[in-house]
Design a protein around this motif. Structure first.
Motif, PDB file in Angstrom:
ATOM      1  N   ARG A  43      52.563  33.581  36.833  1.00  0.00           N
ATOM      2  CA  ARG A  43      52.244  32.925  38.097  1.00  0.00           C
ATOM      3  C   ARG A  43      52.195  31.406  37.890  1.00  0.00           C
ATOM      4  NH1 ARG A  43      50.120  36.390  41.893  1.00  0.00           N
ATOM      5  NH2 ARG A  43      49.880  38.516  41.148  1.00  0.00           N
TER       6      ARG A  43
ATOM      7  N   ASN B  68      51.212  46.174  35.403  1.00  0.00           N
ATOM      8  CA  ASN B  68      50.969  46.242  36.844  1.00  0.00           C
ATOM      9  C   ASN B  68      49.643  45.591  37.205  1.00  0.00           C
ATOM     10  OD1 ASN B  68      49.945  48.437  35.322  1.00  0.00           O
ATOM     11  ND2 ASN B  68      49.599  49.649  37.168  1.00  0.00           N
TER      12      ASN B  68
ATOM     13  N   ASP C 208      49.000  43.622  39.507  1.00  0.00           N
ATOM     14  CA  ASP C 208      48.742  43.602  40.950  1.00  0.00           C
ATOM     15  C   ASP C 208      48.003  44.854  41.418  1.00  0.00           C
ATOM     16  OD1 ASP C 208      49.875  41.118  41.313  1.00  0.00           O
ATOM     17  OD2 ASP C 208      51.875  41.915  41.701  1.00  0.00           O
ATOM     18  N   ASP C 209      48.237  45.994  40.765  1.00  0.00           N
ATOM     19  CA  ASP C 209      47.516  47.213  41.130  1.00  0.00           C
ATOM     20  C   ASP C 209      46.031  47.075  40.834  1.00  0.00           C
ATOM     21  OD1 ASP C 209      49.810  48.433  42.002  1.00  0.00           O
ATOM     22  OD2 ASP C 209      50.151  49.555  40.146  1.00  0.00           O
TER      23      ASP C 209
ATOM     24  N   ASP D 192      45.584  36.737  45.494  1.00  0.00           N
ATOM     25  CA  ASP D 192      46.640  36.187  44.641  1.00  0.00           C
ATOM     26  C   ASP D 192      46.185  34.953  43.883  1.00  0.00           C
ATOM     27  OD1 ASP D 192      48.369  38.137  45.371  1.00  0.00           O
ATOM     28  OD2 ASP D 192      49.519  36.936  46.798  1.00  0.00           O
TER      29      ASP D 192
ATOM     30  N   THR E 259      44.484  35.948  40.647  1.00  0.00           N
ATOM     31  CA  THR E 259      45.152  36.971  39.845  1.00  0.00           C
ATOM     32  C   THR E 259      46.229  36.298  38.991  1.00  0.00           C
ATOM     33  OG1 THR E 259      44.784  38.642  41.543  1.00  0.00           O
ATOM     34  CG2 THR E 259      46.475  39.111  39.909  1.00  0.00           C
TER      35      THR E 259
ATOM     36  N   GLN F 120      49.038  36.573  35.620  1.00  0.00           N
ATOM     37  CA  GLN F 120      49.796  37.366  34.658  1.00  0.00           C
ATOM     38  C   GLN F 120      50.574  36.401  33.768  1.00  0.00           C
ATOM     39  OE1 GLN F 120      52.604  40.129  36.382  1.00  0.00           O
ATOM     40  NE2 GLN F 120      52.327  41.572  34.693  1.00  0.00           N
TER      41      GLN F 120
END
Length: 807
Positions: free
Chosen positions: A8, A204, A206-207, A216, A219, A221
């Motif tokens: 991100r 994953n 986002d899960d 977002d 979060t 990654q």
């Protein structure tokens, strides 16, 4: 690994440094906590997450490579919580890591904050837990605490303001994933803390973010380009033979082939093997092989190191480290583990063999990492594949920041498994929910706890689970064409039909059976088995014996996957003979381990699995005792408690009651039993002089005598009970049963000529029981009072009076 994760963009309010990488000084953003960090400046990854952690109150999810500095993110979240006067909870994936954090976070103690570790191996101090600023727990202990949140001892758990989950990809662990999942869901329902979830390997992300309602903006990654050292990971195969023992050495030689070039360049290698014993054996063999290959390593000539090594508790390790080879596992003393870790960091140990625990624990990277064993023997499951999460975690340890330009990692496996592991390296591992595997047990637990009161609550609870989120994203894996709500509704219906839950209109409530299953973390089939055993004990108390108790526990579904190897069959037969014929071979092995544990003479062929099986069986015995207490009465529960004491301590039936005395372990119990002692009352009656004569020192004898006075010493006072009675007459008398020492919950049973007249639960103290003397057909009537303690291994106390019938 080979395919970098997408990254991100950094938040807009972090300024890049001169070289284009965000960098923030600790003192600039957390001046009052600068001393809590072992560095002065946050790295690029840490700096990019700072606004999310410090400037917002949302939940945060971060996936970042191993060794990229995620621990600092936990500490940043803790600092924000402490600034606001709140309480932080840190969930560590392993119990060993909770102790490590306690040591590390003395930095917070130095700043005036309290750090308290809550584990099953320590006695809980509720006052310290309540006053703690930072709590450290495993998911299992947090599960236990949230289940007991309405008790005075565990009320502190509802005061948590921020929960940090270290290695949240533990959600995908076969045994432990569902525990973490339901604990977080329960905690959010109880007190809705901020959640900061950290992970090293999570495709994953986002899960997980959707499950935790992390937006977002909070979060992250971070891909492999955030690794401090690039990683070159690959799979190497070996020629599989027919002998498993020889295969270990084939894999070991393969591992040494991979590690040797790096060791020759003064690099270090970390080799992961499947068991504690294997770390020792591999280190021994590797030392010989390194000499044979003439690899220059070792530090025997360094006097200071030689002096330090002499202080090691483990003799084998003491010899090994001087040659530059070490091993590390949870069975070593804390001091030995600390020394090995320190020497590896200093480069004095160049080749280290370890179990997977080290991969989840301290940051101990090496230039070269080799996974020698991808399969391991689990005492409860037989041979199983190592978890993909463990594999990725171990490989991530390759590459030493500041020392290596590249980290090298290999998986050594059979050719048949090579494609599976290459796919893992290429594609990573999506995190799945494991809740479906034991949905019934967890749903029963929530209802038993009272957190779910009706059907609507059940469905609301479902939506708080990671299971629900993953099922929405990948319905083909989770629902198989069935609506998830319908599946949960069917599970609830089964719980009602099986007697675990009661339903009235739309409300739901746990039954005594359901509450006991939840309290002892039992699989529901095992809970039903224990209830059936208790029903048999209630129906035929005189026919209920220790064989029934041991067979019931050995046949628990928790032991269904235990395997009995061919070389163990003779040992099993020698211990139990024809007992347990209705059990599977693996369950008969469990029965043999329990039987032999009662006498402290477990055959050598069974010892490798005995400890784990015994520890699980002790939990089962405690559970069965509670079932017997609730559904059959104190008599059966007391027998189970005595069996439990024998299994735990390895003592005879005569000595079991003595283990109730604080300070009397197996050795002292055997010593006293050999001199005719059976109960705490015997110890009190003998006094210090009698105990010294039995072989105890005077100081020990005084302590044992004093502790024995805290336990019940039963006296039965018959009062005016008659010696004879005329035929046809009936007299009602009151008999007093009391303890002249400590108090305890008891069951009082009255029989006449062996036939039960009455039973009465009581708390001694003192109790009176009515006893009817009547002149019947028999010439003599023997009235017996039996007192049993369901929670103590003290044998039943029996006193009788004989009344003659005059005709």
């Amino acid at each position: 690994m080979e395919t970098p994760l997408s990254t991100r963009p950094p938040p807009s309010d972090v300024s890049p440094s001169a070289d284009g990488e965000p960098a923030v000084a600790v003192a600039d953003v957390l001046p009052e906590f600068a001393d809590a960090f072992p560095f002065e400046e946050f790295n690029r990854m840490q700096s990019e997450t700072l606004p999310a952690l410090l400037n917002r109150d949302d939940n945060v999810v971060v996936s970042a490579p191993t060794a990229s500095g995620k621990t600092a993110l936990a500490e940043i979240a803790i600092c924000k919580t402490l600034q606001a006067g709140g309480t932080a909870l840190f969930l560590a994936p392993l119990r060993a890591l909770t102790n490590e954090k306690e040591s590390e976070w003395e930095r917070f103690e130095d700043l005036g904050y309290s750090v308290y570790v809550v584990t099953g191996e320590r006695d809980l101090n509720p006052r310290r837990a309540e006053r703690a600023d930072v709590l450290v727990m495993t998911p299992e202990k947090a599960d236990s605490a949230t289940r007991k949140h309405d008790s005075r001892r565990y009320g502190f758990i509802t005061d948590v303001d921020c929960c940090i989950i270290d290695e949240v990809h533990l959600l995908d662990s076969d045994r432990r994933g569902s525990v973490l999942e339901v604990t977080i869901s329960r905690l959010r329902r109880l007190c809705d803390p901020r959640v900061v979830a950290l992970s090293a390997t999570m495709e994953n992300v986002d899960d997980v973010a959707a499950w935790l309602d992390a937006p977002d903006a909070t979060t992250f990654q971070f891909g492999d380009d955030y690794r401090p050292v690039p990683l070159n990971a690959d799979v190497k195969t070996y020629s599989h033979g027919e002998n498993a023992f020889a295969d270990k050495y084939r894999r070991l030689y393969r591992a040494l082939d991979l590690a040797e070039p790096h060791i020759r360049e003064e690099g270090q290698a970390l080799v992961f093997v499947s068991s504690r014993q294997d770390t020792v054996q591999a280190a021994k063999k590797a030392r010989d092989e390194i000499v044979e290959r003439d690899v220059p390593m070792g530090a025997r000539g360094e006097y200071d190191f030689h002096t330090e090594a002499a202080e090691l508790d483990n003799d084998t390790l003491r010899q090994s480290v001087l040659d530059g080879v070490g091993f590390h596992h949870a069975g070593l003393s804390r001091e030995d583990k600390d020394r090995v870790e320190e020497w590896f960091k200093r480069g004095l140990i160049q080749l280290l063999f370890s179990t997977s625990t080290l991969a989840w624990g301290v940051n101990l990277p090496a230039r070269c990492v080799v996974i020698r064993d991808t399969k391991l023997h689990d005492p409860l499951e037989g041979e199983v594949d190592m978890s993909p999460l463990d594999v990725l975690q171990m490989l991530g340890r390759a590459g030493r920041p500041g020392y290596d330009d590249m980290g090298y990692a290999w998986i050594v496996c059979d050719r048949a498994d090579a494609d599976k592991y290459r796919t893992l390296l290429r594609e990573g591992k999506e995190i799945e929910s494991r809740l479906a595997d034991d949905l019934d047990a967890h749903l029963n637990a929530e209802i038993a706890l009272g957190t779910l009161g009706d059907i609507e609550d059940v469905m609301d609870w479902l939506e708080t689970t990671f299971y629900y989120r993953r099922a929405q994203r990948a319905p083909e894996r989770y629902t198989a064409g069935t609506d998830l709500r319908e599946r949960v509704s069917d599970t609830l219906g089964d719980l009602v039909a099986d007697g675990f839950v009661e339903m009235d209109d739309l409300s739901v409530e746990g039954t005594p059976l359901g509450r006991l299953a939840s309290k002892f973390y039992l699989r529901l089939a095992t809970a039903r088995r224990f209830k059936d055993c208790a029903d048999r004990a209630a129906t035929d108390p005189d026919g209920f014996d220790e064989d029934a108790i041991l067979s019931t526990v050995a046949g628990a579904t928790e032991f269904d996957s235990v395997s009995a190897r061919s070389d163990e069959e003779d040992a099993v037969a020698a211990v139990i003979g024809s007992r347990g014929e209705e059990l599977t071979a693996g369950q008969r092995k469990v029965l043999a381990i329990l039987r032999s544990s009662m006498s402290g003479t477990t055959p050598s062929e069974l010892q490798s699995d005995a400890w784990v099986i015994k520890q699980n069986a002790l939990r089962m015995l405690a559970a069965l005792r509670a079932f017997l207490d609730r559904f059959a009465g104190a008599r059966g529960a007391n027998l189970a408690r005595r069996v439990e004491a024998r299994v735990e301590n390895g003592v005879s039936a005569d000595a079991a009651g003595l283990t109730a005395i604080d300070g009397v372990g197996p050795g002292r119990a055997r010593t006293l039993a050999a001199e005719g002692f059976r109960t705490p009352a015997d110890v009190v009656d003998a006094g210090v002089a009698g105990l010294v004569a039995a072989g105890l020192s005077e100081s020990v004898a005084e302590r044992v005598r004093d502790n024995a006075t805290d336990l019940p010493n039963v006296v039965v006072e018959w009062g005016e009970f008659p010696d004879q009675i005329a035929a046809g007459e009936r007299e009602l008398h009151e008999v007093t049963v009391r303890s002249v020492a400590g108090s305890a919950r008891a069951g009082i049973r009255v029989t006449v000529n062996g036939h039960e007249m009455t039973t009465k639960p009581s708390y001694l103290g003192q109790a009176t029981v009515p006893v009817a003397a009547f002149g019947g057909d028999a010439d003599e009537l023997t009235f017996a009072i039996e007192v049993t303690f369901p929670e103590l291994p003290i044998p039943p106390v029996r006193e009788s009076r004989t009344v003659s019938v005059e005709r």
